[in-house]
Motif scaffolding. Sequence first.
Motif, mmCIF file in Angstrom:
data_model
loop_
_atom_site.group_PDB
_atom_site.id
_atom_site.type_symbol
_atom_site.label_atom_id
_atom_site.label_comp_id
_atom_site.label_asym_id
_atom_site.label_seq_id
_atom_site.Cartn_x
_atom_site.Cartn_y
_atom_site.Cartn_z
ATOM 1 N N PHE A 36 46.856 29.988 87.745
ATOM 2 C CA PHE A 36 45.860 31.263 87.615
ATOM 3 C C PHE A 36 46.865 32.654 87.616
ATOM 4 C CE2 PHE A 36 43.888 35.007 89.894
ATOM 5 C CZ PHE A 36 42.693 34.972 89.439
ATOM 6 N N VAL A 37 46.428 33.467 86.559
ATOM 7 C CA VAL A 37 47.060 34.752 86.269
ATOM 8 C C VAL A 37 46.105 35.917 86.094
ATOM 9 C CG1 VAL A 37 49.127 33.673 85.282
ATOM 10 C CG2 VAL A 37 47.154 34.129 83.760
ATOM 11 N N LEU A 38 46.619 37.033 86.282
ATOM 12 C CA LEU A 38 45.890 38.304 85.938
ATOM 13 C C LEU A 38 46.669 39.141 85.258
ATOM 14 C CD1 LEU A 38 44.310 39.136 89.603
ATOM 15 C CD2 LEU A 38 43.069 38.554 87.471
ATOM 16 N N ASP A 39 46.313 39.151 84.023
ATOM 17 C CA ASP A 39 47.019 39.735 83.048
ATOM 18 C C ASP A 39 46.238 40.816 81.955
ATOM 19 O OD1 ASP A 39 45.930 37.829 81.158
ATOM 20 O OD2 ASP A 39 47.906 37.194 80.695
ATOM 21 N N ALA A 40 46.821 41.213 80.987
ATOM 22 C CA ALA A 40 45.769 41.755 79.898
ATOM 23 C C ALA A 40 44.757 41.368 79.484
ATOM 24 C CB ALA A 40 46.673 42.367 78.915
ATOM 25 N N ARG A 41 44.663 40.063 79.568
ATOM 26 C CA ARG A 41 43.428 39.222 79.232
ATOM 27 C C ARG A 41 42.311 39.563 80.094
ATOM 28 N NH1 ARG A 41 45.731 33.338 78.589
ATOM 29 N NH2 ARG A 41 46.674 34.158 80.546
ATOM 30 N N VAL A 88 35.656 44.873 69.919
ATOM 31 C CA VAL A 88 36.675 45.823 69.610
ATOM 32 C C VAL A 88 37.371 46.522 70.895
ATOM 33 C CG1 VAL A 88 36.914 47.957 68.621
ATOM 34 C CG2 VAL A 88 35.834 46.263 67.417
ATOM 35 N N LEU A 89 36.331 46.867 71.972
ATOM 36 C CA LEU A 89 36.856 47.223 73.192
ATOM 37 C C LEU A 89 37.709 46.407 73.963
ATOM 38 C CD1 LEU A 89 33.788 49.211 74.579
ATOM 39 C CD2 LEU A 89 35.883 50.147 73.872
ATOM 40 N N GLY A 90 37.399 45.166 74.098
ATOM 41 C CA GLY A 90 38.321 44.176 74.725
ATOM 42 C C GLY A 90 39.457 44.025 74.003
ATOM 43 N N ALA A 91 39.493 43.820 72.661
ATOM 44 C CA ALA A 91 40.731 43.646 71.808
ATOM 45 C C ALA A 91 41.717 44.868 72.287
ATOM 46 C CB ALA A 91 40.636 43.545 70.344
ATOM 47 N N ALA A 92 41.036 46.025 71.950
ATOM 48 C CA ALA A 92 42.000 47.274 72.245
ATOM 49 C C ALA A 92 42.450 47.217 73.441
ATOM 50 C CB ALA A 92 41.037 48.569 71.666
ATOM 51 N N ALA A 111 37.057 42.179 81.510
ATOM 52 C CA ALA A 111 36.434 42.964 82.571
ATOM 53 C C ALA A 111 35.976 44.132 81.642
ATOM 54 C CB ALA A 111 37.158 43.270 83.750
ATOM 55 N N VAL A 112 36.724 44.648 80.688
ATOM 56 C CA VAL A 112 36.036 45.916 80.162
ATOM 57 C C VAL A 112 35.131 45.456 79.054
ATOM 58 C CG1 VAL A 112 36.891 47.243 78.026
ATOM 59 C CG2 VAL A 112 38.483 47.088 79.926
ATOM 60 N N ALA A 113 35.096 44.222 78.510
ATOM 61 C CA ALA A 113 34.074 43.541 77.798
ATOM 62 C C ALA A 113 32.641 43.547 78.461
ATOM 63 C CB ALA A 113 34.443 42.319 77.209
ATOM 64 N N VAL A 114 32.596 43.102 79.755
ATOM 65 C CA VAL A 114 31.824 42.922 80.595
ATOM 66 C C VAL A 114 31.184 43.969 80.862
ATOM 67 C CG1 VAL A 114 30.956 41.968 83.022
ATOM 68 C CG2 VAL A 114 32.580 40.651 81.549
#
Length: 104
Positions: free
Chosen positions: A62-67, A89-93, A72-75
Motif C-alpha cells: 500500500f502506498v500513498l503517492d502522486a497517483r 486532465v485535472l488528474g493527470a496534471a 482524489a482530485v479527479a473524484v
Amino acid sequence: MSLWTAILVAALVAFGTKLAGHLVPAHLLEQPRVRRITGALPIALLAALVATQAFTGPGGTFVLDARAVAVAVAVVALLLRAPFLVVVVLGAATAAALRALGWA
C-alpha cells in the motif's frame, strides 16, 4: 506447463466463457436482478482497477503517492460534475505537478 500451453489454455477458457454466454437463454438475462447486477459489474471492475493502480506499489504494498492525490482530485472534479475530459486532465496534471515537485 510451458508458456505456450498456458496461453492456449487461457485462450480456450476465454473462448469457452464467451460461447457459454451466447448459450444462456434470453429470458434469464431479462430478469430485473440479472440486469441490475450486469449493469453494476463494469462500475465495480473499473473501481477495483483504479484502486489497485492508485494505491499499490511494488510487491503489492500500500502506498500513498502522486497517483492517490490525482485520484482524489479527479473524484472531487466528478463530484462537482466536471466533464470527463476535464476530470482526466485535472488528474493527470495533478500527478505530473506532484512528480515534478519530487513527490513520486
